[in-house]
Design a protein around this motif. Sequence first.
Motif, mmCIF file in Angstrom:
data_model
loop_
_atom_site.group_PDB
_atom_site.id
_atom_site.type_symbol
_atom_site.label_atom_id
_atom_site.label_comp_id
_atom_site.label_asym_id
_atom_site.label_seq_id
_atom_site.Cartn_x
_atom_site.Cartn_y
_atom_site.Cartn_z
ATOM 1 N N TYR A 53 64.855 22.453 -4.630
ATOM 2 C CA TYR A 53 63.746 21.543 -4.914
ATOM 3 C C TYR A 53 63.477 20.615 -3.744
ATOM 4 C CZ TYR A 53 64.189 23.126 -9.695
ATOM 5 O OH TYR A 53 64.219 23.913 -10.821
ATOM 6 N N LEU A 54 62.176 20.307 -3.534
ATOM 7 C CA LEU A 54 61.742 19.409 -2.470
ATOM 8 C C LEU A 54 60.637 18.492 -2.976
ATOM 9 C CD1 LEU A 54 61.500 21.845 0.561
ATOM 10 C CD2 LEU A 54 62.984 19.866 0.395
ATOM 11 N N HIS A 55 60.568 17.279 -2.388
ATOM 12 C CA HIS A 55 59.447 16.375 -2.632
ATOM 13 C C HIS A 55 58.166 17.019 -2.102
ATOM 14 C CE1 HIS A 55 62.183 12.775 -2.822
ATOM 15 N NE2 HIS A 55 61.296 12.489 -3.751
ATOM 16 N N ASN A 56 57.041 16.422 -2.441
ATOM 17 C CA ASN A 56 55.790 16.873 -1.845
ATOM 18 C C ASN A 56 55.458 15.991 -0.634
ATOM 19 O OD1 ASN A 56 55.173 14.556 -3.212
ATOM 20 N ND2 ASN A 56 53.210 15.273 -3.961
ATOM 21 N N GLN A 57 56.474 15.711 0.177
ATOM 22 C CA GLN A 57 56.324 14.910 1.391
ATOM 23 C C GLN A 57 56.731 15.750 2.588
ATOM 24 O OE1 GLN A 57 58.932 11.626 0.722
ATOM 25 N NE2 GLN A 57 57.603 10.678 -0.803
ATOM 26 N N ARG A 58 55.954 15.657 3.643
ATOM 27 C CA ARG A 58 56.232 16.466 4.830
ATOM 28 C C ARG A 58 57.593 16.155 5.445
ATOM 29 N NH1 ARG A 58 50.504 17.080 8.037
ATOM 30 N NH2 ARG A 58 49.337 17.803 6.229
ATOM 31 N N SER A 59 58.000 14.898 5.400
ATOM 32 C CA SER A 59 59.279 14.540 6.030
ATOM 33 C C SER A 59 60.437 15.276 5.356
ATOM 34 C CB SER A 59 59.502 13.032 5.977
ATOM 35 O OG SER A 59 59.554 12.584 4.638
ATOM 36 N N CYS A 60 60.393 15.408 4.037
ATOM 37 C CA CYS A 60 61.456 16.134 3.329
ATOM 38 C C CYS A 60 61.438 17.611 3.700
ATOM 39 C CB CYS A 60 61.292 15.976 1.818
ATOM 40 S SG CYS A 60 61.732 14.333 1.226
ATOM 41 N N TRP A 61 60.248 18.189 3.811
ATOM 42 C CA TRP A 61 60.127 19.600 4.176
ATOM 43 C C TRP A 61 60.635 19.831 5.594
ATOM 44 C CZ3 TRP A 61 57.785 23.893 1.559
ATOM 45 C CH2 TRP A 61 57.492 23.627 0.218
ATOM 46 N N GLU A 62 60.288 18.924 6.519
ATOM 47 C CA GLU A 62 60.739 19.081 7.901
ATOM 48 C C GLU A 62 62.260 19.040 7.989
ATOM 49 O OE1 GLU A 62 58.624 15.905 9.779
ATOM 50 O OE2 GLU A 62 56.747 17.060 9.874
ATOM 51 N N ARG A 63 62.875 18.090 7.271
ATOM 52 C CA ARG A 63 64.342 17.992 7.264
ATOM 53 C C ARG A 63 64.963 19.226 6.620
ATOM 54 N NH1 ARG A 63 64.960 12.638 4.494
ATOM 55 N NH2 ARG A 63 63.006 11.984 5.353
ATOM 56 N N HIS A 84 55.378 30.942 6.178
ATOM 57 C CA HIS A 84 54.736 30.654 4.889
ATOM 58 C C HIS A 84 55.051 29.231 4.427
ATOM 59 C CE1 HIS A 84 53.084 34.591 4.136
ATOM 60 N NE2 HIS A 84 54.262 35.162 4.369
ATOM 61 N N LEU A 85 56.291 28.803 4.605
ATOM 62 C CA LEU A 85 56.678 27.457 4.180
ATOM 63 C C LEU A 85 56.010 26.387 5.040
ATOM 64 C CD1 LEU A 85 60.455 28.060 3.405
ATOM 65 C CD2 LEU A 85 58.572 27.850 1.780
ATOM 66 N N LEU A 86 55.872 26.643 6.344
ATOM 67 C CA LEU A 86 55.175 25.700 7.210
ATOM 68 C C LEU A 86 53.695 25.608 6.854
ATOM 69 C CD1 LEU A 86 56.861 26.468 10.653
ATOM 70 C CD2 LEU A 86 57.039 24.355 9.329
ATOM 71 N N ALA A 87 53.095 26.743 6.468
ATOM 72 C CA ALA A 87 51.686 26.739 6.052
ATOM 73 C C ALA A 87 51.521 25.927 4.773
ATOM 74 C CB ALA A 87 51.191 28.166 5.844
ATOM 75 N N PHE A 88 52.469 26.065 3.841
ATOM 76 C CA PHE A 88 52.405 25.276 2.600
ATOM 77 C C PHE A 88 52.620 23.800 2.913
ATOM 78 C CE2 PHE A 88 54.053 23.283 -1.204
ATOM 79 C CZ PHE A 88 53.156 23.717 -2.166
ATOM 80 N N MET A 89 53.555 23.506 3.817
ATOM 81 C CA MET A 89 53.844 22.130 4.182
ATOM 82 C C MET A 89 52.607 21.455 4.785
ATOM 83 S SD MET A 89 56.722 20.654 6.793
ATOM 84 C CE MET A 89 55.831 20.998 8.286
ATOM 85 N N ALA A 90 51.786 22.213 5.507
ATOM 86 C CA ALA A 90 50.582 21.653 6.122
ATOM 87 C C ALA A 90 49.571 21.190 5.074
ATOM 88 C CB ALA A 90 49.948 22.683 7.048
ATOM 89 N N THR A 91 49.663 21.706 3.857
ATOM 90 C CA THR A 91 48.736 21.300 2.794
ATOM 91 C C THR A 91 49.191 20.024 2.092
ATOM 92 O OG1 THR A 91 49.827 22.576 1.044
ATOM 93 C CG2 THR A 91 48.147 23.715 2.353
ATOM 94 N N LEU A 92 50.421 19.598 2.350
ATOM 95 C CA LEU A 92 50.960 18.412 1.681
ATOM 96 C C LEU A 92 50.365 17.146 2.284
ATOM 97 C CD1 LEU A 92 54.694 19.462 1.424
ATOM 98 C CD2 LEU A 92 52.987 19.496 -0.373
ATOM 99 N N PRO A 93 50.300 16.075 1.489
ATOM 100 C CA PRO A 93 49.740 14.826 2.010
ATOM 101 C C PRO A 93 50.661 14.189 3.046
ATOM 102 C CG PRO A 93 50.628 14.491 -0.191
ATOM 103 C CD PRO A 93 50.700 15.966 0.087
ATOM 104 N N GLU A 94 50.053 13.408 3.925
ATOM 105 C CA GLU A 94 50.820 12.656 4.915
ATOM 106 C C GLU A 94 51.644 11.597 4.193
ATOM 107 O OE1 GLU A 94 51.108 12.908 8.241
ATOM 108 O OE2 GLU A 94 49.807 14.660 8.308
ATOM 109 N N GLU A 95 52.640 11.055 4.890
ATOM 110 C CA GLU A 95 53.475 9.997 4.320
ATOM 111 C C GLU A 95 52.633 8.760 4.076
ATOM 112 O OE1 GLU A 95 56.820 10.386 3.680
ATOM 113 O OE2 GLU A 95 56.467 12.451 4.260
ATOM 114 N N GLU A 96 52.911 8.083 2.977
ATOM 115 C CA GLU A 96 52.251 6.816 2.716
ATOM 116 C C GLU A 96 53.161 5.708 3.212
ATOM 117 O OE1 GLU A 96 50.956 6.230 -1.266
ATOM 118 O OE2 GLU A 96 50.070 8.207 -1.409
ATOM 119 N N THR A 97 52.591 4.787 3.972
ATOM 120 C CA THR A 97 53.402 3.686 4.462
ATOM 121 C C THR A 97 53.390 2.563 3.441
ATOM 122 O OG1 THR A 97 51.503 2.769 5.623
ATOM 123 C CG2 THR A 97 52.958 4.207 6.889
#
Length: 113
Positions: A53-63, A84-97
């Motif tokens: 399982y992963l969050h829908n945040q790019r930082s979690c996917w990158e790690r 395929h996973l990088l393509a899906f990750m590109a659809t995720l929203p950017e981090e919210e500050t």
Amino acid sequence: MVKAKPRRTKHVPQRTCVGCREVLPKRSLIRLVRTPDGVKVDPTGKMRGRGAYLHNQRSCWERALKGPLAQALRTELSPTDREHLLAFMATLPEEETAPQPQTGSRDPGAPAG
């Protein structure tokens, strides 16, 4: 008088994000599953196979793509899976500050002094 039975709280399954190791309700995370065809995103959460399982945040996917995901799924990520996973990750929203805390009640347009 008959006593009313106390209501039982509904069990909420908890899962750990592979990227940041935060424990959250299962429904708030995205499931990835290892299948004979490779690693797939499981939007229903019901596909057969070993899952992670992963969050829908790019930082979690990158790690997670740096190694923990492959370890959790007990497999090596093929270049196709990674693509395929990088393509899906590109659809995720950017981090919210997080909003910055305000110090004092000074007018931001007023000169310092």
